[in-house]
Design a protein around this motif. Sequence first.
Motif, short mmCIF file in Angstrom:
data_model
loop_
_atom_site.label_atom_id
_atom_site.label_comp_id
_atom_site.label_asym_id
_atom_site.label_seq_id
_atom_site.Cartn_x
_atom_site.Cartn_y
_atom_site.Cartn_z
N GLY A 1 23.80 -0.85 -30.76
CA GLY A 1 24.31 -2.19 -30.49
C GLY A 1 23.43 -2.93 -29.51
N LEU A 2 23.61 -4.23 -29.47
CA LEU A 2 22.84 -5.10 -28.58
C LEU A 2 23.73 -5.42 -27.37
N TYR A 3 23.45 -4.80 -26.24
CA TYR A 3 24.28 -4.97 -25.05
C TYR A 3 23.42 -4.80 -23.81
N GLY A 4 24.03 -4.99 -22.64
CA GLY A 4 23.35 -4.79 -21.37
C GLY A 4 22.10 -5.62 -21.24
N PRO A 5 20.98 -4.98 -20.90
CA PRO A 5 19.75 -5.73 -20.63
C PRO A 5 19.17 -6.42 -21.86
N PHE A 6 19.58 -5.97 -23.03
CA PHE A 6 18.99 -6.54 -24.25
C PHE A 6 19.56 -7.92 -24.55
N VAL A 7 20.68 -8.27 -23.94
CA VAL A 7 21.22 -9.62 -24.11
C VAL A 7 20.28 -10.64 -23.47
N PRO A 8 19.92 -10.51 -22.19
CA PRO A 8 18.95 -11.47 -21.64
C PRO A 8 17.56 -11.30 -22.24
N LEU A 9 17.15 -10.07 -22.54
CA LEU A 9 15.81 -9.84 -23.08
C LEU A 9 15.62 -10.43 -24.46
N LEU A 10 16.70 -10.73 -25.17
CA LEU A 10 16.58 -11.32 -26.50
C LEU A 10 15.82 -12.65 -26.45
N ARG A 11 15.78 -13.29 -25.29
CA ARG A 11 15.02 -14.54 -25.16
C ARG A 11 13.52 -14.31 -25.31
N SER A 12 13.08 -13.08 -25.16
CA SER A 12 11.68 -12.70 -25.35
C SER A 12 11.65 -11.51 -26.31
N PRO A 13 11.76 -11.78 -27.61
CA PRO A 13 11.95 -10.67 -28.56
C PRO A 13 10.80 -9.67 -28.58
N GLU A 14 9.58 -10.10 -28.36
CA GLU A 14 8.48 -9.13 -28.35
C GLU A 14 8.59 -8.20 -27.15
N LEU A 15 8.85 -8.77 -25.98
CA LEU A 15 9.07 -7.95 -24.79
C LEU A 15 10.25 -7.01 -25.02
N MET A 16 11.33 -7.53 -25.59
CA MET A 16 12.51 -6.71 -25.84
C MET A 16 12.17 -5.53 -26.75
N GLY A 17 11.37 -5.77 -27.77
CA GLY A 17 10.99 -4.70 -28.69
C GLY A 17 10.20 -3.60 -27.99
N TYR A 18 9.24 -4.00 -27.17
CA TYR A 18 8.46 -2.99 -26.42
C TYR A 18 9.35 -2.24 -25.44
N ALA A 19 10.22 -2.99 -24.74
CA ALA A 19 11.12 -2.35 -23.78
C ALA A 19 12.06 -1.36 -24.48
N GLN A 20 12.57 -1.76 -25.63
CA GLN A 20 13.47 -0.89 -26.37
C GLN A 20 12.79 0.41 -26.76
N ARG A 21 11.56 0.33 -27.23
CA ARG A 21 10.85 1.55 -27.64
C ARG A 21 10.54 2.45 -26.44
N LEU A 22 10.12 1.85 -25.34
CA LEU A 22 9.86 2.64 -24.13
C LEU A 22 11.15 3.31 -23.67
N GLY A 23 12.23 2.54 -23.61
CA GLY A 23 13.51 3.08 -23.17
C GLY A 23 14.04 4.16 -24.08
N GLN B 1 17.86 -6.25 -34.64
CA GLN B 1 18.17 -5.27 -35.68
C GLN B 1 17.56 -3.90 -35.37
N GLU B 2 16.36 -3.90 -34.79
CA GLU B 2 15.71 -2.64 -34.41
C GLU B 2 16.57 -1.89 -33.39
N ILE B 3 17.17 -2.60 -32.46
CA ILE B 3 18.02 -1.96 -31.45
C ILE B 3 19.32 -1.47 -32.09
N VAL B 4 19.92 -2.30 -32.89
CA VAL B 4 21.19 -1.93 -33.55
C VAL B 4 21.00 -0.72 -34.45
#
Length: 184
Positions: A31-53, A22-25
């Motif tokens: 939307g949730l696409y590209g690298p965030f599809v595989p990263l969803l398996r590690s939601p905390e990592l995905m959240g940090y990656a999203q903010r950095l990106g 939801q944070e990405i959307v």
Amino acid sequence: MTDRLRPIPEAEWTAAQREAAQEIVNGPRGGLYGPFVPLLRSPELMGYAQRLGEYLRYRSAIGVRLSELAILVTAREWDQQVEWAIHAPIAQQVGITADVIGAIARRHRPAAMLVDESVVYDFCLELHRDKRVSDRVYNDALALFGEQGVVDLMGVNGYYTFLAMVMNTAQTEAPASSADPLPE
């Protein structure tokens, strides 16, 4: 090549995955696409990656045009079709010429770059290929962008290398794009 980490059906998401998605959307990506599809398996990592990106892509000290150029060089160096499909059209929209984009795709040094583009191109290429940046190229980047800009440029390269590693390992399928796929 089969996508190893396909989208997880939303009905199967954990609470942490739902919150991270939801944070990405809700952010600038929409939307949730590209690298965030595989990263969803590690939601905390995905959240940090999203903010950095989000910072590096939309607010870095080198600006969106040059960030997009750095992303293209990184995508080419990592043979990353998803990054290329997403960012080649964006790069053109923000002022990187089709000739520059095409030369990068073919692994050629673009003939007609602006001075700041040439500095970014050289910096990125040296960083990826040599695993360091020469004094001349570093000093050129420092003169144009200052220390924060140099650090942000390193960050763009590192972040998109991380995403390339994720998607190359996951074999993430490239989305439909107005950009031609990267040649072999």
